[in-house]
Design an enzyme around this catalytic site. Sequence first.
Site, mmCIF file in Angstrom:
data_model
loop_
_atom_site.group_PDB
_atom_site.id
_atom_site.type_symbol
_atom_site.label_atom_id
_atom_site.label_comp_id
_atom_site.label_asym_id
_atom_site.label_seq_id
_atom_site.Cartn_x
_atom_site.Cartn_y
_atom_site.Cartn_z
ATOM 1 N N LYS A 173 0.845 -1.198 0.000
ATOM 2 C CA LYS A 173 0.000 0.000 0.000
ATOM 3 C C LYS A 173 0.881 1.249 0.000
ATOM 4 O O LYS A 173 1.475 1.607 1.012
ATOM 5 C CB LYS A 173 -0.942 0.049 1.216
ATOM 6 C CG LYS A 173 -1.998 1.144 0.994
ATOM 7 C CD LYS A 173 -2.640 1.693 2.246
ATOM 8 C CE LYS A 173 -1.939 2.861 2.866
ATOM 9 N NZ LYS A 173 -1.874 4.112 2.071
ATOM 10 N N GLY A 226 7.284 5.788 7.755
ATOM 11 C CA GLY A 226 6.392 6.944 7.846
ATOM 12 C C GLY A 226 6.514 7.596 9.208
ATOM 13 O O GLY A 226 7.572 7.550 9.833
ATOM 14 N N SER A 227 5.401 8.171 9.670
ATOM 15 C CA SER A 227 5.474 8.976 10.893
ATOM 16 C C SER A 227 5.516 8.117 12.153
ATOM 17 O O SER A 227 5.095 6.957 12.155
ATOM 18 C CB SER A 227 4.254 9.896 10.969
ATOM 19 O OG SER A 227 3.108 9.120 11.251
ATOM 20 N N VAL A 230 1.799 7.025 13.303
ATOM 21 C CA VAL A 230 1.252 5.867 12.587
ATOM 22 C C VAL A 230 2.045 4.610 12.948
ATOM 23 O O VAL A 230 1.464 3.555 13.221
ATOM 24 C CB VAL A 230 1.248 6.121 11.061
ATOM 25 C CG1 VAL A 230 0.807 4.863 10.311
ATOM 26 C CG2 VAL A 230 0.336 7.286 10.711
ATOM 27 N N GLY A 231 3.355 4.743 13.002
ATOM 28 C CA GLY A 231 4.201 3.588 13.329
ATOM 29 C C GLY A 231 3.878 3.005 14.691
ATOM 30 O O GLY A 231 3.806 1.785 14.856
ATOM 31 N N GLU A 249 10.130 2.255 10.346
ATOM 32 C CA GLU A 249 11.084 3.357 10.246
ATOM 33 C C GLU A 249 10.272 4.619 10.404
ATOM 34 O O GLU A 249 9.406 4.906 9.575
ATOM 35 C CB GLU A 249 11.750 3.360 8.868
ATOM 36 C CG GLU A 249 12.758 2.273 8.665
ATOM 37 C CD GLU A 249 13.793 2.252 9.754
ATOM 38 O OE1 GLU A 249 14.109 3.318 10.307
ATOM 39 O OE2 GLU A 249 14.255 1.152 10.066
ATOM 40 N N CYS A 283 13.347 11.856 6.251
ATOM 41 C CA CYS A 283 13.410 11.529 7.682
ATOM 42 C C CYS A 283 14.817 11.785 8.205
ATOM 43 O O CYS A 283 15.010 11.887 9.411
ATOM 44 C CB CYS A 283 12.964 10.101 7.938
ATOM 45 S SG CYS A 283 13.891 8.908 7.017
ATOM 46 N N GLU A 385 10.258 16.773 15.148
ATOM 47 C CA GLU A 385 10.481 16.777 13.702
ATOM 48 C C GLU A 385 9.544 17.779 13.027
ATOM 49 O O GLU A 385 8.360 17.800 13.310
ATOM 50 C CB GLU A 385 10.195 15.368 13.167
ATOM 51 C CG GLU A 385 10.459 15.225 11.697
ATOM 52 C CD GLU A 385 10.241 13.786 11.206
ATOM 53 O OE1 GLU A 385 9.164 13.232 11.482
ATOM 54 O OE2 GLU A 385 11.149 13.242 10.562
HETATM 55 C C1 UN1 Z 1 13.781 8.983 4.135
HETATM 56 O O1 UN1 Z 1 14.019 10.172 4.222
HETATM 57 O O2 UN1 Z 1 12.663 8.541 4.440
HETATM 58 O O3 UN1 Z 1 19.499 8.639 3.129
HETATM 59 C C2 UN1 Z 1 14.743 8.024 3.613
HETATM 60 C C3 UN1 Z 1 18.771 9.223 2.357
HETATM 61 C C4 UN1 Z 1 17.797 8.494 1.460
HETATM 62 C C5 UN1 Z 1 16.746 7.800 2.243
HETATM 63 C C6 UN1 Z 1 15.964 8.682 3.088
HETATM 64 N N1 UN1 Z 1 18.467 7.636 0.564
HETATM 65 O O4 UN1 Z 1 18.795 10.403 2.306
#
Ligand code: UN1
Length: 497
Positions: A173, A226-227, A230-231, A249, A283, A385
Amino acid sequence: MNGQNFIDGQWVDSHTHDTFESRNPADRDEVLGTFPRSNAKDVDEAVHAARKVFPAWRAMSRIKRGEVFDQFVQLIKKDHEELSRLMARECGKAINESRADVTEGIHMAQYVFGAARMPAGDVIASEIPEKDAYMRRHPKGVVAAITPWNFPFAIPLWLLGPSLVEGNTVVFKPSEDTPLMGQKVVEYLERAGIPPGVLNLVQGDGEDAGRPLVAHSDVDVVAFTGSFDVGSEIRKVCAQSPHKMAVCEMGGKNAVIVFDDADFQIALNAALLSAYKTTGQRCVSSGKLIVHEALYSKFCEVFVKLSKRVNIGDPLNEKTLMGPLINESGRKKMEHYNDLARKEGGRVLLEGGGLRGVEYGKGCYVSPFVYQMDYTPKSRVLREEVFAPNVAIVPFRTIEEAIAIYNDTDYGLALAVITEDYRKARRIREECEYGLGYVNLPSIGAEVHLPFGGVKRSGTGMPSAATLIDAVTHRTAWTVNNAKEIKMAQGLKAEIE
Ligand code: UN1
């Protein structure tokens, strides 16, 4: 285009007959397609299809499963530019970064194709000389892959690649912000020869499609990026089931730490790239620059001067560094944190936030917001964040202070340290809490064959990308006696008297 779900090898509409649109965040008037707003019934069919075909897929040669990804790479390489441009239009990511996202997906596919010929376990020693012992990896079953919009090609590959090559089947999804890229991933894997039922696509939002997928009793692993909110919801649901594992993650509050001996150019570039690439929506983006007091005023001055020059605009323009934010709530969130920075005592060096006007009117464009902030424990802007270019520059005197400022957050994902002194870099390595550490580099730019994940609220400590293999397989022990009689470990008597 009218997108569809992909269930048991068929492109189908949702039982709801309801759809949602994917719009270009740089031009909200542009509709890229409509996609099915799926519900629990669609999810159930997809999980059922995945479960049904699991024994046959598991029984196939691992090398043959890997070869699907070789074929996939060949198809993607031909359409690399077209896919990159579609991605830039669907998620507003600058074209150069969209190309890198497709390249990263290719890398993951290449990795799993190669890994398919690598050992699927270990030969292990035994106490009994006549006994052979092995660790053999077995696929877990049905993996639910729930992916974010900010890496709409690479992250699906991070999750699907290891899951499928190891012999699991998948229900995928994608984010409701990037359904078109989700559909593309599946279309190409279908063309590459993935058998019916092995990979299923269910479009829709978290509430109506994501929730029943996570809760489905026939799902064995939920792999989610994701966030945090939610995680943690996903983890709670999985914990209620006797067998289900959640690999999550989640967010980050990352930092670039600049020591007084740093190469100034490297420090500046690392900070700019960490703060502004993907408009701060990775992230691993850094909105916290922790800078030694000896460099502080010069660093602030030059960082602000360069921040003013950041090219903001059309993601398809080669010169653009920052495209728009993904949606209006992203912009509202940034503005909320800009206000909070002022309230918490930030001294604003560069006013930023929502951009209006003809050039920007059709998208959620923002400009960098940069402020000086003295460290106080519990400051929310230094701990939470923002997912936007909201950048605090925080001074420090001692390495202990730098470590404390970095660690004072519930997250622990990425850090960059800029120094020429290996002893300082080593202390950062040992005393900071993170999953990804970078020396004299930005805090962004992972490679697929490295672990990717964080600690604390950033993740479940079960990394994704290549190391996802640990989450989607069971390590089984297989021991074989070659003697003519039974011999037991731990000195256990093997005769019945
Ligand atoms: C993310 O921001 O969810 O290391 C992953 C990085 C990317 C992955 C980021 N290749 O910046």
